[in-house]
Motif scaffolding. Structure first.
Motif, PDB file in Angstrom:
ATOM      1  N   VAL A 186      11.650  10.095   5.550  1.00 24.79           N
ATOM      2  CA  VAL A 186      12.833  11.355   5.377  1.00 24.79           C
ATOM      3  C   VAL A 186      12.520  12.725   4.736  1.00 24.79           C
ATOM      4  CG1 VAL A 186      14.617   9.425   5.243  1.00 24.79           C
ATOM      5  CG2 VAL A 186      13.961  10.339   3.177  1.00 24.79           C
ATOM      6  N   TRP A 187      11.632  12.642   3.784  1.00 23.66           N
ATOM      7  CA  TRP A 187      11.199  13.942   3.238  1.00 23.66           C
ATOM      8  C   TRP A 187      12.461  14.544   2.453  1.00 23.66           C
ATOM      9  CZ3 TRP A 187       9.207  12.934   8.406  1.00 23.66           C
ATOM     10  CH2 TRP A 187       8.111  12.693   8.315  1.00 23.66           C
ATOM     11  N   VAL A 228       1.020  -1.273   0.037  1.00 24.87           N
ATOM     12  CA  VAL A 228      -0.022  -0.102   0.047  1.00 24.87           C
ATOM     13  C   VAL A 228       0.972   1.215   0.013  1.00 24.87           C
ATOM     14  CG1 VAL A 228      -1.812  -1.155   1.111  1.00 24.87           C
ATOM     15  CG2 VAL A 228      -0.107   0.107   2.628  1.00 24.87           C
ATOM     16  N   THR A 229       0.457   2.388  -0.369  1.00 22.98           N
ATOM     17  CA  THR A 229       1.147   3.763  -0.414  1.00 22.98           C
ATOM     18  C   THR A 229       0.432   4.770   0.344  1.00 22.98           C
ATOM     19  OG1 THR A 229       2.266   3.139  -2.534  1.00 22.98           O
ATOM     20  CG2 THR A 229       2.158   5.484  -1.839  1.00 22.98           C
ATOM     21  N   LEU A 230       1.183   5.202   1.364  1.00 21.12           N
ATOM     22  CA  LEU A 230       0.549   6.479   2.008  1.00 21.12           C
ATOM     23  C   LEU A 230       1.282   7.605   1.653  1.00 21.12           C
ATOM     24  CD1 LEU A 230       0.155   4.573   5.769  1.00 21.12           C
ATOM     25  CD2 LEU A 230      -1.383   4.845   3.906  1.00 21.12           C
ATOM     26  N   ASN A 231       0.642   8.739   1.329  1.00 22.95           N
ATOM     27  CA  ASN A 231       1.080  10.092   1.007  1.00 22.95           C
ATOM     28  C   ASN A 231       1.021  10.694   2.350  1.00 22.95           C
ATOM     29  OD1 ASN A 231       1.514  10.063  -1.817  1.00 22.95           O
ATOM     30  ND2 ASN A 231      -0.760   9.413  -1.981  1.00 22.95           N
ATOM     31  N   ILE A 232       2.340  11.063   2.872  1.00 20.72           N
ATOM     32  CA  ILE A 232       2.571  11.550   4.158  1.00 20.72           C
ATOM     33  C   ILE A 232       3.251  12.890   3.845  1.00 20.72           C
ATOM     34  CG2 ILE A 232       3.611  11.232   6.542  1.00 20.72           C
ATOM     35  CD1 ILE A 232       3.407   8.334   6.133  1.00 20.72           C
ATOM     36  N   ALA A 233       2.623  13.946   4.555  1.00 19.33           N
ATOM     37  CA  ALA A 233       3.094  15.336   4.448  1.00 19.33           C
ATOM     38  C   ALA A 233       4.356  15.454   5.363  1.00 19.33           C
ATOM     39  CB  ALA A 233       2.097  16.409   4.887  1.00 19.33           C
ATOM     40  N   ARG A 234       4.931  16.619   5.315  1.00 17.27           N
ATOM     41  CA  ARG A 234       6.336  17.037   6.071  1.00 17.27           C
ATOM     42  C   ARG A 234       5.954  17.046   7.638  1.00 17.27           C
ATOM     43  NH1 ARG A 234      10.203  17.505   8.470  1.00 17.27           N
ATOM     44  NH2 ARG A 234      12.001  18.278   8.110  1.00 17.27           N
ATOM     45  N   ALA A 286      10.765  14.142  -0.582  1.00 19.23           N
ATOM     46  CA  ALA A 286       9.505  14.970  -0.612  1.00 19.23           C
ATOM     47  C   ALA A 286       9.418  15.802  -2.082  1.00 19.23           C
ATOM     48  CB  ALA A 286       9.758  16.128   0.677  1.00 19.23           C
ATOM     49  N   GLY A 287       8.161  15.684  -2.475  1.00 15.62           N
ATOM     50  CA  GLY A 287       8.041  16.449  -3.669  1.00 15.62           C
ATOM     51  C   GLY A 287       7.855  18.043  -3.617  1.00 15.62           C
ATOM     52  N   GLU A 288       7.597  18.482  -4.636  1.00 11.28           N
ATOM     53  CA  GLU A 288       7.580  20.063  -4.597  1.00 11.28           C
ATOM     54  C   GLU A 288       6.376  20.441  -3.516  1.00 11.28           C
ATOM     55  OE1 GLU A 288       6.812  21.578  -8.292  1.00 11.28           O
ATOM     56  OE2 GLU A 288       8.802  20.944  -9.109  1.00 11.28           O
ATOM     57  N   ASN A 289       5.527  19.479  -3.437  1.00  9.40           N
ATOM     58  CA  ASN A 289       4.386  19.687  -2.417  1.00  9.40           C
ATOM     59  C   ASN A 289       4.637  19.458  -1.012  1.00  9.40           C
ATOM     60  OD1 ASN A 289       4.326  17.191  -2.624  1.00  9.40           O
ATOM     61  ND2 ASN A 289       2.068  17.031  -3.578  1.00  9.40           N
ATOM     62  N   GLY A 290       5.918  18.892  -0.838  1.00  8.05           N
ATOM     63  CA  GLY A 290       6.423  18.641   0.530  1.00  8.05           C
ATOM     64  C   GLY A 290       5.812  17.215   0.969  1.00  8.05           C
ATOM     65  N   VAL A 291       5.495  16.439   0.090  1.00  9.13           N
ATOM     66  CA  VAL A 291       4.833  15.041   0.416  1.00  9.13           C
ATOM     67  C   VAL A 291       5.686  13.878   0.124  1.00  9.13           C
ATOM     68  CG1 VAL A 291       2.634  13.539   0.099  1.00  9.13           C
ATOM     69  CG2 VAL A 291       2.477  16.327   0.302  1.00  9.13           C
ATOM     70  N   GLN A 292       5.841  12.784   0.913  1.00  3.80           N
ATOM     71  CA  GLN A 292       6.586  11.776   0.496  1.00  3.80           C
ATOM     72  C   GLN A 292       5.580  10.563   0.275  1.00  3.80           C
ATOM     73  OE1 GLN A 292       9.934  10.629   2.998  1.00  3.80           O
ATOM     74  NE2 GLN A 292       9.678   8.508   2.268  1.00  3.80           N
TER      75      GLN A 292
END
Length: 602
Positions: free
Chosen positions: A176-177, A91-97, A111-117
């Motif tokens: 780790v973001w 499963v994949t969870l999108n977790i913010a900073r 972390a992507g440009e939106n700060g989400v890993q």
């Protein structure tokens, strides 16, 4: 072609006689004493009080047998390793900073440009014959140690073994973001792990009151935050827990390993200065987080150490864990120490792939997890296995030193800038020397071939115009000082590699080599360099005196003669004079660098 004149090293009209040897010694000696005294003072002022007593601490276990047993009055057959087949899914969870779940799509392992890993989670589940496991299975979330790890390359064997004993296990990509090893966000990481715990609690097959954690090394700092955020976690398995603050834990680890690697005591003193740095003023506050508290040990806890683990303060650590657990009125703490096992409870060198766990470790932790998750009463000894040993005491008094940190930063930054500036100016000077000598060779060749104008060919020119041997002295001292600096880094590099090998479980080298002999060699060479510099400064004073500069008022025309190069003290060219003073200051800063790291403590 006109001939080129050479710069004379002699005065055209000396105003005084050269000094005698006794006079030179009487001037050189005070300069040497002053320079040496300054460097010794700096070394002693930057020395950090360091108490590693008591040494050789031990804690006797109650039995050598590490097996974990429980009273099982119901007679139920408890699952063990291999009882069930294991299925896997992702499963994949999108977790913010900040550790919260996000509706935005993130990027894996950063972390992507939106700060989400995008955190990928590998779920392993036991396949039961009946298939009826609704709300009955315990679960475990695995927490990464230092470095980076993914769900695919971490905990594969132990997570599978636990799943085969009836646990739902979750291994996730390390959250780790965009942080590094020194900027990890432990509170946010704890929240990220808790998101996976909440996911497991939401599964139909999982008993939401029986979800525990498996934390290793660095993540035992994170687990403290996690238990504060989520006190409903049922149990915890702590593999080689760090227990104390990063400053104390890492200070202990590096000091002990420098000793075991065979490094000279001088290199060991470097650890004191490094871990007394006030990193908070640089925005790096992780060294001083305080995670040792009763909440962190308020639940059933299984602690595992390896006797070859050179990274943890095991005796002090167990005492602290038991104290904090008892403060929380938790007496359900089990400690196991496994012989020959390293920091990650493996046998052998961890740098090699496929190293197995210590013989009974996996079976013991499975038995403990099964019995604990079922609420059974433990009948085996709480502290068992190999006796715990700790070679040095924990540096509990280690504190940040702001003044020393600022001074160290100034010295290091200034030295690097001066080295760069000196290198650039030296290249410019080299280009000038090559150009002047090329012209001289061309003029000499033309004269030999009969193309000249009949004038005499001058001797080889001095492109930088150094006088009185200052050019040769500068070159010799610069090469000696830089060679000493390289030896210092070579010794320190060998120490660091020795520590890394020890951390992986390798045996220390029988021949320490450069990490031992380089320190006293540098100390001796540094004294010789200081004496040589005192002789150079003495010679400067002597020549200046002969030029009539060291008098009041200065001899008429003396200053003009120096500026024009007609009567040089250092060099007849401006480039030569600037090069001399820039390189001189740089080399003195290298000596200040040595002093900061304690090379002038005898």
């Amino acid at each position: 072609m006109p001939t080129m004149g050479c710069v004379s090293n002699q005065e055209s009209s000396p105003t005084s006689q050269p000094w005698t040897r006794g006079h030179r010694l009487m001037v050189s000696l005070p300069i040497f004493v002053i320079l040496f005294g300054i460097l010794v003072t700096i070394s002693n002022l930057t020395t950090v009080p360091w108490n590693i007593e008591p040494t050789g601490q031990t804690m006797a276990t109650l039995t050598d047998d590490t097996a974990v047993t429980f009273a099982n009055s119901s007679g139920e057959v408890l699952p063990t390793k291999g009882t069930y087949e294991v299925t896997e899914r992702y499963v994949t969870l999108n977790i913010a900073r900040d550790g919260s779940l996000s509706n935005e799509t993130g990027v894996r392992n950063t972390a992507g440009e939106n700060g989400v890993q995008a955190v990928k989670v590998l779920i392993r589940e036991p396949r039961t014959e009946s298939g009826n496991t609704t709300g009955t299975l315990p679960a475990v979330v695995f927490m990464h140690g230092a470095g980076y790890g993914t769900c695919d390359n971490s905990f594969g064997d132990v997570a599978t073994d636990l799943a085969s004993a009836g646990f739902v296990t979750a291994v996730l990509d390390k959250p780790v973001w965009n942080t590094t090893d020194i900027t990890r966000d432990y509170p946010a990481s704890a929240k990220a792990y808790d998101q996976v715990i909440k996911y497991l609690r939401g599964l139909d097959s999982v008993d939401d009151s029986k979800v525990g954690i498996y934390a290793t090394s660095e993540s035992t700092w994170i687990s403290s935050y996690l238990l504060a955020d989520d006190p409903k976690i049922a149990f915890q398995i702590l593999l080689s827990p760090m227990v104390f603050s990063p400053r104390q834990s890492l200070g202990f680890f590096v000091t002990q390993d420098f000793t075991l690697a065979g490094a000279h005591d001088g290199y060991q003193s470097i650890v004191q200065r490094v871990f007394s740095a006030d990193t908070g003023m640089l925005g790096l506050g992780n060294l001083d987080i305080h995670t040792l508290n009763p909440t962190a040990y308020a639940i059933p806890t299984y602690v595992a150490y390896g006797s070859k683990d050179v990274m943890t303060a095991q005796v002090d650590g167990v005492r602290a864990i038991l104290h904090e657990a008892h403060q929380a009125d938790n007496w359900d703490v089990t400690v196991r120490s496994y012989p020959v096992a390293n920091h990650v409870l493996r046998l052998g060198d961890e740098s090699e792939s496929g190293t197995p766990f210590a013989d009974a470790y996996v079976s013991d932790l499975i038995d403990w997890s099964v019995g604990t998750s079922r609420g059974l009463k433990q009948t085996s000894e709480r502290v068992a296995g190999a006796n715990l040993y700790q070679s040095i005491g924990l540096p509990g008094a280690l504190q940040p030193r702001p003044v020393g940190t600022v001074y160290g930063l100034v010295i290091h930054v200034t030295m690097l800038l001066l080295l760069c500036a000196s290198a650039v100016l030296a290249l410019i000077a080299l280009a000038r020397v090559l150009r002047v000598r090329a012209r001289w060779r061309r003029a000499a060749r033309d004269a030999r071939d009969g193309h000249g104008h009949g004038g005499a060919i001058a001797g080889k020119p001095s492109a930088l115009g150094f006088a009185h041997g200052f050019g040769n002295a500068l070159l010799t001292l610069t090469l000696t000082t830089m060679a000493t600096l390289l030896v210092f880094f070579a010794g320190l590099g060998q120490v660091i590699m020795g520590v890394v090998h020890l951390a992986w479980g390798a045996a220390p080298s029988e021949e320490p080599g450069v990490m031992y002999w380089s320190w006293p060699v540098i100390q001796v060479v540094s004294i010789m360099v200081i004496w040589a510099w005192s002789r150079v400064f003495m010679r400067l004073i002597e020549v200046a005196s002969m030029r009539g500069l060291i008098q009041w008022p200065p001899r008429k025309g003396a200053v003009r003669g120096i500026i024009t190069g007609a009567e040089p003290v250092l060099a007849s060219t401006r480039l030569g004079r600037v090069l001399f003073w820039l390189v001189t200051v740089t080399m003195l800063y290298v000596l200040l660098f040595f002093a900061f790291w304690g090379l002038f403590v005898y």
